[in-house]
Motif scaffolding. Structure first.
Motif, PDB file in Angstrom:
ATOM      1  N   GLY A 418      -4.407  27.375  19.281  1.00  0.00           N
ATOM      2  CA  GLY A 418      -4.122  28.887  19.273  1.00  0.00           C
ATOM      3  C   GLY A 418      -3.092  29.251  18.417  1.00  0.00           C
ATOM      4  N   ARG A 419      -2.566  30.448  19.050  1.00  0.00           N
ATOM      5  CA  ARG A 419      -1.268  31.216  18.278  1.00  0.00           C
ATOM      6  C   ARG A 419      -0.123  30.038  17.968  1.00  0.00           C
ATOM      7  NH1 ARG A 419      -0.658  35.592  22.257  1.00  0.00           N
ATOM      8  NH2 ARG A 419      -1.104  33.777  23.468  1.00  0.00           N
ATOM      9  N   VAL A 420       0.132  29.366  19.023  1.00  0.00           N
ATOM     10  CA  VAL A 420       1.279  28.399  19.273  1.00  0.00           C
ATOM     11  C   VAL A 420       0.719  26.915  18.447  1.00  0.00           C
ATOM     12  CG1 VAL A 420       2.755  26.871  20.653  1.00  0.00           C
ATOM     13  CG2 VAL A 420       2.175  29.263  21.102  1.00  0.00           C
ATOM     14  N   GLU A 439      -9.094  20.768  21.220  1.00  0.00           N
ATOM     15  CA  GLU A 439      -9.314  22.271  21.293  1.00  0.00           C
ATOM     16  C   GLU A 439     -10.904  22.426  22.087  1.00  0.00           C
ATOM     17  OE1 GLU A 439      -7.476  25.460  20.736  1.00  0.00           O
ATOM     18  OE2 GLU A 439      -9.411  25.823  21.860  1.00  0.00           O
ATOM     19  N   ARG A 441     -12.040  25.942  22.440  1.00  0.00           N
ATOM     20  CA  ARG A 441     -13.046  26.993  22.147  1.00  0.00           C
ATOM     21  C   ARG A 441     -13.564  27.287  20.670  1.00  0.00           C
ATOM     22  NH1 ARG A 441      -8.724  31.810  23.083  1.00  0.00           N
ATOM     23  NH2 ARG A 441      -9.024  32.056  20.791  1.00  0.00           N
ATOM     24  N   ASN A 459     -12.042  19.968  26.817  1.00  0.00           N
ATOM     25  CA  ASN A 459     -10.866  20.330  27.464  1.00  0.00           C
ATOM     26  C   ASN A 459      -9.909  19.311  27.668  1.00  0.00           C
ATOM     27  OD1 ASN A 459      -9.111  21.096  29.645  1.00  0.00           O
ATOM     28  ND2 ASN A 459     -10.799  21.987  30.885  1.00  0.00           N
ATOM     29  N   GLY A 460      -8.626  19.549  27.160  1.00  0.00           N
ATOM     30  CA  GLY A 460      -7.735  18.533  27.134  1.00  0.00           C
ATOM     31  C   GLY A 460      -7.409  17.907  28.525  1.00  0.00           C
ATOM     32  N   ILE A 481      -0.920  24.862  25.426  1.00  0.00           N
ATOM     33  CA  ILE A 481      -1.923  25.959  26.057  1.00  0.00           C
ATOM     34  C   ILE A 481      -1.059  26.528  26.994  1.00  0.00           C
ATOM     35  CG2 ILE A 481      -3.818  24.549  25.742  1.00  0.00           C
ATOM     36  CD1 ILE A 481      -3.843  23.806  28.461  1.00  0.00           C
ATOM     37  N   GLU A 486      -3.692  24.069  33.899  1.00  0.00           N
ATOM     38  CA  GLU A 486      -4.341  23.011  33.341  1.00  0.00           C
ATOM     39  C   GLU A 486      -3.160  22.169  32.533  1.00  0.00           C
ATOM     40  OE1 GLU A 486      -7.202  24.297  30.805  1.00  0.00           O
ATOM     41  OE2 GLU A 486      -8.711  24.825  32.593  1.00  0.00           O
ATOM     42  N   ARG A 506       4.359  23.927  27.214  1.00  0.00           N
ATOM     43  CA  ARG A 506       4.594  25.225  26.793  1.00  0.00           C
ATOM     44  C   ARG A 506       4.768  26.112  28.080  1.00  0.00           C
ATOM     45  NH1 ARG A 506       0.069  28.480  23.571  1.00  0.00           N
ATOM     46  NH2 ARG A 506       0.589  30.953  24.366  1.00  0.00           N
TER      47      ARG A 506
HETATM   48  P1  AMP Z   1      -2.819  30.410  22.194  1.00  0.00           P
HETATM   49  O1  AMP Z   1      -2.335  30.997  23.559  1.00  0.00           O
HETATM   50  O2  AMP Z   1      -3.052  31.567  21.299  1.00  0.00           O
HETATM   51  O3  AMP Z   1      -1.786  29.592  21.722  1.00  0.00           O
HETATM   52  O4  AMP Z   1      -4.093  29.779  22.452  1.00  0.00           O
HETATM   53  C1  AMP Z   1      -4.036  28.744  23.189  1.00  0.00           C
HETATM   54  C2  AMP Z   1      -5.175  27.810  22.728  1.00  0.00           C
HETATM   55  O5  AMP Z   1      -5.301  26.674  23.570  1.00  0.00           O
HETATM   56  C3  AMP Z   1      -6.808  28.361  22.720  1.00  0.00           C
HETATM   57  O6  AMP Z   1      -7.246  28.306  21.564  1.00  0.00           O
HETATM   58  C4  AMP Z   1      -7.557  27.722  24.005  1.00  0.00           C
HETATM   59  O7  AMP Z   1      -8.855  27.603  23.579  1.00  0.00           O
HETATM   60  C5  AMP Z   1      -6.723  26.204  23.938  1.00  0.00           C
HETATM   61  N1  AMP Z   1      -6.975  25.597  25.418  1.00  0.00           N
HETATM   62  C6  AMP Z   1      -6.686  26.269  26.346  1.00  0.00           C
HETATM   63  N2  AMP Z   1      -6.827  25.520  27.368  1.00  0.00           N
HETATM   64  C7  AMP Z   1      -7.325  24.292  26.838  1.00  0.00           C
HETATM   65  C8  AMP Z   1      -7.612  23.066  27.250  1.00  0.00           C
HETATM   66  N3  AMP Z   1      -7.629  22.704  28.715  1.00  0.00           N
HETATM   67  N4  AMP Z   1      -7.978  22.072  26.396  1.00  0.00           N
HETATM   68  C9  AMP Z   1      -8.301  22.527  25.237  1.00  0.00           C
HETATM   69  N5  AMP Z   1      -7.755  23.531  24.501  1.00  0.00           N
HETATM   70  C10 AMP Z   1      -7.442  24.576  25.449  1.00  0.00           C
END
Ligand code: AMP
Length: 540
Positions: A418-420, A439, A441, A459-460, A481, A486, A506
């Motif tokens: 995602g953003r990070v 990832e 989504r 899902n991680g 994430i 999670e 994070r």
């Molecule tokens: P951001 O907060 O913009 O850095 O986005 C977080 C990213 O982590 C998003 O693209 C989510 O789809 C992804 N994400 C969140 N939880 C999981 C997970 N359990 N497994 C894989 N990807 C995840």
């Protein structure tokens, strides 16, 4: 005190007991609805002890219905409603006809006349919008295909019951054996449809401009409190006007108010602002249903009640299931709708009230309608939960795309793109360090495909995910994430498998930082702290 201020008594005792019984139900792994209904029975006139003022409780419950339907409308654009008109309209009409006929037959078996049969049948055919929408909301299904179809179906049922409420008074004499007065009938029909059309037109033409404009204006005042007030007064005001001026049910009025707002970019915020109040008042709806119920009905009329339950749970459910399948929807949608609609509630009480008031139906019918409603509302969460679990299990059993284990070693694993995660990935790529992204989504996966980075989809924290990413051979793990829960699972799994692996996670709160560190993260970066540090760095 309860006698001097009945309103406060209801709020304190009604909500308090709902909380206590709801918590107990939750402990017993039952739906909290069960607890709310029992709280209602406890403060109802048929059990000893405190008896709450029923008409006040009903009015408060109506506030819950308004806010609930407003919230449903907010997730629902006119386009969504149009998209299901070909299925929901004929489906709901057919289902109501079939179930009402069966209900009329039950009335016939009980020895009641035709007029009673028609009202009783309708009362058994029309599901409670509140119950169905709550179930969909609880399972996160409002916005999918099932949610759209369910809302369409309920709107049609709602319109049918409005129609019945209008037609019954002029038809009552005929049903009791008198002569038909076609003039009076035509007048009340024309009046009803005229008002409905006028209300619809006013909402879509005037409302669609005025309402978003008001919200937009208030949003720009920057006052959260005023915005919340604006949302509340719009929802309540439109619903009230619908009922008082146009004879439309408040549920339908509130739904329309929400729907015309759904296209405005502020709808998301409006939904959030009305949430807490909605939940509190929706609880009172269930308490008020419980209050009406005389538990002795269960002992007095077991056979009649069993017949009614058969009509609602088995016949109505089957009917919906078959119709939805015939219209070509998926098995899961048909099952969810059947489970969700196999109950009766607010409209049935109103219909029964009217039927008894017009002298069409014996008083005894009220107990049966209420008993059927309570029992079906009790069973509903179990039924709906079972169906939803079944569907999830089937979805899980469908072979997932096989995880292709990576051949990378000495690499970094990055969870979240995602953003990070994207910035971390670019940094790693710039340093020419090998890495693999996990990832889940769809839009992020698409971005990954275009970037050409190695990735695994899923899902991680899921089974076998870290192993497929070759955790055993990895050099470092980045958990990028935002959800600490999670992230904690991922950190814990990784730490168990690799006591030596550097894990960078994070967080957004101090408590999360501690949580992740305790589960084994080597270092936890708290986003807000880094932002603050960078801001300070900009100080001259
Ligand atoms: P951001 O907060 O913009 O850095 O986005 C977080 C990213 O982590 C998003 O693209 C989510 O789809 C992804 N994400 C969140 N939880 C999981 C997970 N359990 N497994 C894989 N990807 C995840």
């Amino acid at each position: 005190m309860a006698h001097d201020s009945p309103l406060i008594a209801i709020l304190v005792i009604g909500l308090g007991l709902a909380f206590v019984f709801g918590t107990i139900a939750n402990r017993l792994k039952l739906s909290p609805l069960v607890g709310y209904l029992i709280a209602g029975i406890a403060i109802g006139p048929f059990t000893p002890g405190f008896v709450a003022d029923r008409s006040l409780t009903l009015e408060l419950a109506d506030v819950g219905v308004i806010l609930l339907m407003f919230g449903v409308g907010l997730h629902f654009s006119p386009r969504d409603l149009m998209s299901v008109r070909r299925t929901a309209l004929p489906g709901a009409v057919l289902q109501v006809l079939i179930v009402a006929s069966a209900g009329a037959y039950v009335a016939h078996v009980l020895g009641w006349p035709l007029g009673a049969g028609i009202v009783f049948g309708l009362a058994l055919a029309i599901a409670s919008t509140v119950v169905m929408m709550r179930a969909l909301q609880e399972h996160g299904l409002v916005e999918g295909e099932s949610g759209r179809l369910a809302a369409g179906w309920l709107v049609v049922q709602d319109l049918l019951s409005v129609l019945a409420l209008v037609l019954l008074p002029p038809l009552a004499d005929v049903l009791k054996g008198g002569a038909l007065d076609p003039g009076a009938l035509a007048v009340s029909l024309a009046e009803t449809f005229g008002k409905l059309a006028l209300f619809g037109a006013l909402m879509f033409v005037g409302g669609a401009r005025v309402v978003p404009w008001v919200l937009n204006y208030v949003a720009h005042t920057g006052s959260r409190e005023l915005f919340r007030l604006a949302v509340l007064s719009l929802a309540l005001g439109v619903a009230f006007a619908a009922a008082e001026l146009f004879g439309v049910s408040i549920a339908l009025g509130a739904f329309l108010a929400g729907m015309i707002l759904s296209e405005s970019p502020l709808s998301q915020r409006a939904a959030e602002e009305s949430l807490p109040l909605r939940d509190a008042f929706a609880v009172l709806f269930f308490v008020s249903v419980g209050m009406l119920f005389d538990p002795m009905t269960l002992l007095r009329e077991p056979q009649a009640l069993a017949l009614c339950l058969g009509v609602v749970l088995v016949l109505s459910g089957t009917c919906v299931f078959v119709l939805v399948r015939v219209f070509g929807y998926r098995l899961s949608t048909a099952l969810l709708l059947a489970a969700g609609l196999a109950q009766i509630g607010e409209f049935s009480f109103i219909l029964a009230d009217l039927g008894i008031g017009l002298g069409l139906m014996p008083e005894r019918a009220r107990g049966l309608v209420l008993g059927t409603s309570i029992l079906t509302i009790l069973v509903n969460p179990l039924l709906f939960g079972a169906v939803s679990a079944l569907i999830k299990r089937r979805a899980a059993a469908v072979p997932q795309p096989v995880l292709q284990p990576t051949s990378l070693t000495g690499h970094a694993i990055l969870v979240g793109y995602g953003r990070v995660g994207r910035i971390v990935a670019q940094g790693l790529a710039a340093k020419a360090l090998p890495f693999l992204v996990i990832e889940e989504r769809a839009d992020a996966i698409e971005a990954l495909r275009q970037s050409g980075f190695a990735f695994l989809e899923g899902n991680g924290a899921g089974d076998g995910m870290l192993a497929a990413a070759n955790l055993a051979g990895a050099r470092i793990l980045f958990v990028a994430i935002p959800q600490a829960f999670e992230a904690g699972q991922i950190v814990e799994q990784a730490r168990a498998a690799r006591p030596d692996l550097p894990i960078v996670a994070r967080s957004h709160f101090d408590a999360e930082t501690e949580h992740l560190a305790r589960l084994g993260a080597t270092s936890v970066i708290m986003g807000e702290r880094e932002i603050a540090a960078s801001m300070l760095a900009a100080a001259p």
